[in-house]
Design a protein around this motif. Structure first.
Motif, PDB file in Angstrom:
ATOM      1  N   ARG A   2       0.820  -1.205   0.000  1.00  0.00           N
ATOM      2  CA  ARG A   2       0.000   0.000   0.000  1.00  0.00           C
ATOM      3  C   ARG A   2       0.856   1.259   0.000  1.00  0.00           C
ATOM      4  N   ARG A  16      -7.826   1.506  -1.471  1.00  0.00           N
ATOM      5  CA  ARG A  16      -6.908   1.077  -0.421  1.00  0.00           C
ATOM      6  C   ARG A  16      -6.052   2.212   0.133  1.00  0.00           C
ATOM      7  N   ASP A  17      -6.316   3.443  -0.334  1.00  0.00           N
ATOM      8  CA  ASP A  17      -5.691   4.617   0.277  1.00  0.00           C
ATOM      9  C   ASP A  17      -6.532   5.071   1.465  1.00  0.00           C
ATOM     10  N   HIS A  18      -5.856   5.454   2.540  1.00  0.00           N
ATOM     11  CA  HIS A  18      -6.524   5.938   3.757  1.00  0.00           C
ATOM     12  C   HIS A  18      -5.754   7.160   4.224  1.00  0.00           C
ATOM     13  N   CYS A  20      -5.239  10.801   6.310  1.00  0.00           N
ATOM     14  CA  CYS A  20      -5.569  11.707   7.404  1.00  0.00           C
ATOM     15  C   CYS A  20      -5.377  13.127   6.896  1.00  0.00           C
ATOM     16  N   GLU A 139      -9.740   4.121  13.866  1.00  0.00           N
ATOM     17  CA  GLU A 139      -9.005   4.322  12.629  1.00  0.00           C
ATOM     18  C   GLU A 139      -8.218   3.079  12.225  1.00  0.00           C
ATOM     19  N   ASP A 143      -8.693   1.138   8.805  1.00  0.00           N
ATOM     20  CA  ASP A 143      -7.559   0.875   7.933  1.00  0.00           C
ATOM     21  C   ASP A 143      -7.473  -0.593   7.545  1.00  0.00           C
ATOM     22  N   ALA A 147      -7.606  -1.702   3.675  1.00  0.00           N
ATOM     23  CA  ALA A 147      -6.486  -2.448   3.108  1.00  0.00           C
ATOM     24  C   ALA A 147      -6.932  -3.671   2.330  1.00  0.00           C
ATOM     25  N   HIS A 174      -2.566   6.317  10.271  1.00  0.00           N
ATOM     26  CA  HIS A 174      -2.964   6.428   8.863  1.00  0.00           C
ATOM     27  C   HIS A 174      -1.738   6.182   7.985  1.00  0.00           C
ATOM     28  N   PRO A 175      -1.884   5.438   6.902  1.00  0.00           N
ATOM     29  CA  PRO A 175      -0.735   5.269   6.007  1.00  0.00           C
ATOM     30  C   PRO A 175      -0.390   6.532   5.233  1.00  0.00           C
ATOM     31  N   HIS A 189       0.039   1.027  10.577  1.00  0.00           N
ATOM     32  CA  HIS A 189      -1.184   0.837   9.801  1.00  0.00           C
ATOM     33  C   HIS A 189      -1.221  -0.578   9.237  1.00  0.00           C
ATOM     34  N   TRP A 196       0.327  -5.814  10.621  1.00  0.00           N
ATOM     35  CA  TRP A 196       0.392  -4.383  10.871  1.00  0.00           C
ATOM     36  C   TRP A 196       1.795  -3.923  10.531  1.00  0.00           C
TER      37      TRP A 196
END
Length: 281
Positions: A2, A16-18, A20, A139, A143, A147, A174-175, A189, A196
């Motif tokens: 990711r 798959r983007d997360h 903040c 969060e 995530d 993912a 957050h990634p 993340h 993880w």
């Protein structure tokens, strides 16, 4: 793998983007949410917009979104207050919000959309230090879902309301990050493979966020930590990992994958830690 790191613009996001998004001051929320949603519309995604205000106010937020009214009419764009995102009158807890997001993702695919894109302004969930720590667990759960599904999520937090310390803690899980928290040197993340991923540098600047993030991990299963992109971790950070292993020992403990030599050396000098092991050893 990711995407992870700091963004310079909110466009260019994919499933798959997360992200903040810390906003306020020189980074108003509409400057992020409008291009983000417009990009999803152009890609044929279903759009969800959630914030802690009534529906008419949410419609006003999106007045400048191209095709807003047509998308609302067709169902491609949906808006919902944070407190009752599923249409119910009861306030949703984190578990119910995750279930709602999973259901919406499945529905988007079955209805012919190319994915689901959520923009959520959720400052109201993190206005006290205690709430901010609980929000980290929420969060992390989001995530893990993002993912593994064709979902793109941007979480907005007003840094002026929650404070810089809470903003950094929430950005830590957050990634991707944009606005106000670009100098954060580490993150935890979901890796997308059941592990993880702890990456970056864990030191005095990020240690407290690491402790809070590890405390928010579920205690019902072993935690597999991918450390292949961990550049540095100090003694206190290593102790945080050991404390997590002890806490999760009844559920299978912690398995470290590809730890840096410095961390492996520290763990060896301490002797055995209940619930902690390095993969391959």
């Amino acid at each position: 793998m990711r995407r992870a790191g700091t963004l310079t613009a909110i466009t260019g996001c994919h499933p798959r983007d997360h992200v903040c998004c810390g906003h306020g001051g020189t980074t108003p929320w509409p400057e992020a949410v409008l291009p983000y949603l417009a990009e999803g519309a152009a890609r044929g995604e279903r759009l969800l917009y959630v914030a802690d205000r009534p529906v008419p106010s949410l419609h006003d937020d999106l007045a400048a979104l191209p095709g807003r009214d047509a998308m609302l009419a067709s169902g491609q764009l949906q808006v919902a207050p944070l407190a009752n995102a599923d249409g119910d009158t009861a306030t949703l807890g984190p578990a119910a919000q995750i279930a709602w997001l999973r259901s919406e993702s499945s529905a988007a695919g079955s209805e012919g959309f190319t994915g689901l894109r959520l923009a959520a302004e959720i400052t109201a969930m993190a206005t006290t230090p205690e709430d901010a720590h609980r929000c980290m667990g929420y969060e992390l759960a989001v995530d893990a879902l993002v993912a593994a599904a064709p979902v793109t999520v941007m979480c907005g937090y007003d840094i002026g309301r929650i404070g810089a310390e809470a903003a950094r803690a929430i950005a830590f899980v957050h990634p991707l990050r944009l606005g106000g928290v670009e100098d954060l040197t580490a993150a935890l993340h979901a890796a997308g493979d059941g592990r993880w991923r702890l990456r970056g540098e864990v030191d005095t600047e990020t240690r407290d966020a690491l402790y809070a993030a590890l405390a928010a991990l579920p205690a019902t299963e072993p935690a597999h930590l991918d450390l292949s992109d961990l550049e540095f971790i100090d003694v206190a950070g290593a102790r945080a990992l050991a404390a997590l292993a002890v806490r999760l020992a009844p559920a299978g403990g912690v398995v470290l994958h590809d730890p840096p030599e410095q961390l492996a050396w520290m763990l060896d000098t301490w002797g055995g830690t209940p619930g902690l092991r390095v993969a391959g050893r």
